[in-house]
Design a protein around this motif. Structure first.
Motif, PDB file in Angstrom:
ATOM      1  N   THR B 207       0.842  -1.184   0.000  1.00 16.52           N
ATOM      2  CA  THR B 207       0.000   0.000   0.000  1.00 16.52           C
ATOM      3  C   THR B 207       0.878   1.234   0.000  1.00 16.52           C
ATOM      4  O   THR B 207       1.813   1.344   0.805  1.00 16.52           O
ATOM      5  N   LEU B 208       0.577   2.131  -0.895  1.00 11.56           N
ATOM      6  CA  LEU B 208       1.278   3.410  -0.918  1.00 11.56           C
ATOM      7  C   LEU B 208       0.865   4.201   0.321  1.00 11.56           C
ATOM      8  O   LEU B 208      -0.293   4.172   0.720  1.00 11.56           O
ATOM      9  N   ALA B 209       1.827   4.894   0.927  1.00  8.73           N
ATOM     10  CA  ALA B 209       1.499   5.629   2.148  1.00  8.73           C
ATOM     11  C   ALA B 209       2.109   7.026   2.090  1.00  8.73           C
ATOM     12  O   ALA B 209       3.159   7.228   1.494  1.00  8.73           O
ATOM     13  N   ASP B 210       1.411   7.956   2.695  1.00  7.23           N
ATOM     14  CA  ASP B 210       1.896   9.324   2.770  1.00  7.23           C
ATOM     15  C   ASP B 210       2.097   9.681   4.247  1.00  7.23           C
ATOM     16  O   ASP B 210       1.138   9.885   4.977  1.00  7.23           O
ATOM     17  N   LEU B 211       3.349   9.743   4.653  1.00 11.86           N
ATOM     18  CA  LEU B 211       3.639   9.956   6.079  1.00 11.86           C
ATOM     19  C   LEU B 211       3.206  11.339   6.561  1.00 11.86           C
ATOM     20  O   LEU B 211       2.998  11.545   7.757  1.00 11.86           O
ATOM     21  N   LYS B 212       3.056  12.280   5.643  1.00 11.58           N
ATOM     22  CA  LYS B 212       2.672  13.621   6.064  1.00 11.58           C
ATOM     23  C   LYS B 212       1.160  13.783   6.178  1.00 11.58           C
ATOM     24  O   LYS B 212       0.685  14.812   6.631  1.00 11.58           O
ATOM     25  N   ASN B 213       0.419  12.784   5.711  1.00 16.51           N
ATOM     26  CA  ASN B 213      -1.043  12.855   5.813  1.00 16.51           C
ATOM     27  C   ASN B 213      -1.472  12.221   7.137  1.00 16.51           C
ATOM     28  O   ASN B 213      -1.342  11.019   7.324  1.00 16.51           O
ATOM     29  N   PRO B 214      -1.979  13.017   8.060  1.00 14.91           N
ATOM     30  CA  PRO B 214      -2.316  12.475   9.379  1.00 14.91           C
ATOM     31  C   PRO B 214      -3.415  11.418   9.334  1.00 14.91           C
ATOM     32  O   PRO B 214      -3.538  10.613  10.259  1.00 14.91           O
ATOM     33  N   ASN B 215      -4.206  11.393   8.259  1.00 10.95           N
ATOM     34  CA  ASN B 215      -5.289  10.406   8.163  1.00 10.95           C
ATOM     35  C   ASN B 215      -4.886   9.137   7.419  1.00 10.95           C
ATOM     36  O   ASN B 215      -5.704   8.255   7.196  1.00 10.95           O
ATOM     37  N   ASP B 216      -3.619   9.060   7.014  1.00 13.35           N
ATOM     38  CA  ASP B 216      -3.179   7.889   6.248  1.00 13.35           C
ATOM     39  C   ASP B 216      -3.133   6.667   7.169  1.00 13.35           C
ATOM     40  O   ASP B 216      -2.662   6.754   8.305  1.00 13.35           O
ATOM     41  N   PRO B 217      -3.616   5.520   6.666  1.00 12.91           N
ATOM     42  CA  PRO B 217      -3.613   4.296   7.499  1.00 12.91           C
ATOM     43  C   PRO B 217      -2.220   3.856   7.935  1.00 12.91           C
ATOM     44  O   PRO B 217      -2.103   3.001   8.812  1.00 12.91           O
ATOM     45  N   ILE B 218      -1.171   4.416   7.334  1.00 15.37           N
ATOM     46  CA  ILE B 218       0.180   3.977   7.696  1.00 15.37           C
ATOM     47  C   ILE B 218       0.463   4.235   9.177  1.00 15.37           C
ATOM     48  O   ILE B 218       1.158   3.467   9.840  1.00 15.37           O
ATOM     49  N   HIS B 219      -0.106   5.292   9.740  1.00 16.59           N
ATOM     50  CA  HIS B 219       0.181   5.611  11.142  1.00 16.59           C
ATOM     51  C   HIS B 219      -0.356   4.520  12.066  1.00 16.59           C
ATOM     52  O   HIS B 219       0.318   4.101  12.994  1.00 16.59           O
ATOM     53  N   GLU B 220      -1.563   4.066  11.739  1.00 15.75           N
ATOM     54  CA  GLU B 220      -2.163   2.944  12.457  1.00 15.75           C
ATOM     55  C   GLU B 220      -1.331   1.680  12.244  1.00 15.75           C
ATOM     56  O   GLU B 220      -1.056   0.919  13.173  1.00 15.75           O
ATOM     57  N   PHE B 221      -0.908   1.482  10.995  1.00 13.69           N
ATOM     58  CA  PHE B 221      -0.112   0.312  10.617  1.00 13.69           C
ATOM     59  C   PHE B 221       1.188   0.258  11.419  1.00 13.69           C
ATOM     60  O   PHE B 221       1.558  -0.778  11.971  1.00 13.69           O
ATOM     61  N   LEU B 222       1.857   1.395  11.515  1.00 15.38           N
ATOM     62  CA  LEU B 222       3.143   1.419  12.222  1.00 15.38           C
ATOM     63  C   LEU B 222       2.953   1.278  13.728  1.00 15.38           C
ATOM     64  O   LEU B 222       3.789   0.721  14.421  1.00 15.38           O
ATOM     65  N   ARG B 223       1.823   1.778  14.209  1.00 10.77           N
ATOM     66  CA  ARG B 223       1.563   1.776  15.648  1.00 10.77           C
ATOM     67  C   ARG B 223       1.159   0.389  16.145  1.00 10.77           C
ATOM     68  O   ARG B 223       1.499   0.004  17.251  1.00 10.77           O
ATOM     69  N   THR B 224       0.435  -0.343  15.320  1.00 13.42           N
ATOM     70  CA  THR B 224      -0.183  -1.567  15.822  1.00 13.42           C
ATOM     71  C   THR B 224       0.502  -2.847  15.357  1.00 13.42           C
ATOM     72  O   THR B 224       0.073  -3.929  15.711  1.00 13.42           O
ATOM     73  N   ASN B 225       1.537  -2.746  14.530  1.00 15.53           N
ATOM     74  CA  ASN B 225       2.198  -3.945  14.031  1.00 15.53           C
ATOM     75  C   ASN B 225       3.682  -3.953  14.390  1.00 15.53           C
ATOM     76  O   ASN B 225       4.269  -2.905  14.666  1.00 15.53           O
ATOM     77  N   SER B 226       4.261  -5.159  14.345  1.00  9.21           N
ATOM     78  CA  SER B 226       5.707  -5.260  14.416  1.00  9.21           C
ATOM     79  C   SER B 226       6.224  -5.020  13.008  1.00  9.21           C
ATOM     80  O   SER B 226       5.961  -5.810  12.109  1.00  9.21           O
ATOM     81  N   VAL B 227       6.923  -3.920  12.854  1.00  9.78           N
ATOM     82  CA  VAL B 227       7.319  -3.493  11.513  1.00  9.78           C
ATOM     83  C   VAL B 227       8.838  -3.423  11.432  1.00  9.78           C
ATOM     84  O   VAL B 227       9.506  -3.061  12.393  1.00  9.78           O
ATOM     85  N   GLN B 228       9.358  -3.835  10.286  1.00  8.14           N
ATOM     86  CA  GLN B 228      10.798  -3.787  10.085  1.00  8.14           C
ATOM     87  C   GLN B 228      11.107  -3.189   8.729  1.00  8.14           C
ATOM     88  O   GLN B 228      10.292  -3.281   7.818  1.00  8.14           O
ATOM     89  N   VAL B 229      12.305  -2.602   8.593  1.00  4.28           N
ATOM     90  CA  VAL B 229      12.775  -2.231   7.259  1.00  4.28           C
ATOM     91  C   VAL B 229      13.906  -3.191   6.898  1.00  4.28           C
ATOM     92  O   VAL B 229      14.438  -3.893   7.763  1.00  4.28           O
TER      93      VAL B 229
END
Lengths: 150, 250
Positions: B207-229
């Motif tokens: 999923t494409l994500a925009d970190l500057k958009n406060p409503n983007d699901p990425i914030h939820e994604f990063l907060r609620t999952n174990s995420v790695q780069v």
């Protein structure tokens, strides 16, 4: 004051050199270089100018709302139209889209891409060994791709 | 006429001020005001992508769509899918394959007691990108909206960046002999569309994500999952956030 004449000549030479530097720099550095960083700002526009090939599912829904409604009610709700129907921006931009109809995909090949059994696929994902499952029959003779039912 | 020190200083400073002014005037004459698309504001976006390993089915839709959208030559990839087959123990040597980038799916591969999964890969659009640091001419750069892009008219084709990229995401365009890579479909996302790979991913594994958009699901994604780069030890500031990434993935 007479003693300062050599200084003035020197200053004039420096000034001329400085102007020459600025003019040469002006000629050599491309427009917009350094506007956002150490690169040519116009490069961003060049990259953005590319034409789009995939129209996007919102574009499809403008005309094909019946199909989209059917799709959204079923298991394939999250699948974009062009995931199966290939890139259709050209079709969408036609004045009369019916003149350039996209070719229907062969479900024997298409469905197997996702649903062919493979142990690297996530556990919960529905998979079949197509050779055993259908015996070469196209999938759509039993399943409706827009609203697949088991 | 004799020149006083005062005259010299005032004239010299006038010259200093006027020359850049003249340069700016010349630039104006040449019509060099950079024009941007009025709708797309770079300052409002900072692009990233989320990838859910548990959703990738290795269908190769992303690879084919990318090739179509960006005219990627055969045998070259801006995105590809790898299959990992990791033996239970010892797991230092996973078996990784990617036949034709995963473009046409993966033939079955059985290995008793091994786990296997797919890993989609593409440019990580690093915030501290090694490829940008090595470019000798400023042809590759980080854009203000968080993309690593290439100015093809500037690239010499020296291949430094191809070697510097720790993720193997760059290639030399066989026709133009300059470097090419994923632009995160800049021509699409700047028009409000998503990338070709995300558009065609049937399971929304990416999923494409925009970190500057406060409503983007990425914030939820990063907060609620174990995420790695990928390769976090290299401190590249990678912006592909993988959920459920196995330790064996390189």
């Amino acid at each position: 004051m007479k003693d300062a004449a050599h200084l003035i000549r020197l200053a004039a030479v420096f000034a001329a050199g400085f102007i020459a530097f600025l003019l040469i720099r002006q000629a050599l550095v491309p427009a917009g270089f350094g506007k956002y960083g150490h690169f040519r700002a116009g490069a961003l526009d060049d990259i953005r100018a590319r034409k789009v090939s995939f129209a996007g599912r919102e574009q499809c829904a403008i005309c094909h709302d019946d199909r989209v409604k059917e799709l959204h009610a079923g298991k394939h709700a999250g699948v974009g139209c062009e995931a199966c129907h290939e890139a259709q921006a050209k079709h969408a931009q036609l004045d009369d889209p019916s003149t350039g109809k996209p070719v229907l995909p062969d479900t024997k090949v298409l469905c197997a891409r996702c649903h062919e059994k493979n142990n690297a696929k996530p556990r919960g994902f529905p998979q079949v060994a197509t050779a055993e499952h259908s015996g070469g029959e196209p999938c759509k003779s039993c399943h409706n791709p827009h609203s697949p039912k088991l | 006429m004799s020149i006083t020190r005062r005259d010299l200083v005032t004239n010299a400073s006038k010259l200093l001020v006027l020359t850049p002014a003249a340069a700016a005037f010349l630039a104006c004459l040449k019509g060099e005001t950079a024009e941007m698309e009025p709708k797309y504001k770079m300052a409002d976006h900072y692009w990233a992508m989320t990838i859910d390993i548990g959703k990738c089915i290795g269908c190769g839709n992303c690879v084919r769509a990318c090739a179509t959208e960006n005219s990627v030559p055969d045998g070259y990839f801006r995105t590809w899918v790898e299959r990992y087959v990791v033996p239970a123990w010892p797991d230092e040597h996973p078996d990784v394959d990617s036949p034709d980038g995963g473009k046409h799916g993966f033939p079955p591969k059985e290995k008793a007691g091994a786990k296997s999964f797919f890993v989609p890969k593409l440019c990580n659009h690093c915030a501290h990108s090694p490829c940008v640091q090595v470019c000798p001419v400023g042809a590759t750069f980080e854009s203000p909206d968080g993309l690593v892009l290439v100015d093809k008219t500037y690239c010499l084709g020296c291949r430094y960046c191809v070697q510097a990229c720790p993720y193997g995401c760059r290639y030399i365009d066989p026709d133009k002999q300059v470097v090419d890579k994923c632009t995160l479909c800049y021509h699409r996302i700047s028009k409000g569309l998503t990338t070709a790979c995300c558009e065609t991913c049937p399971t929304s594994a990416r999923t494409l994500a925009d970190l500057k958009n406060p409503n983007d699901p990425i914030h939820e994604f990063l907060r609620t999952n174990s995420v790695q780069v990928l390769k976090p030890h290299m401190a590249t500031g990678a912006k592909l956030y993988y959920k459920g990434l196995d330790e064996s993935v390189r």
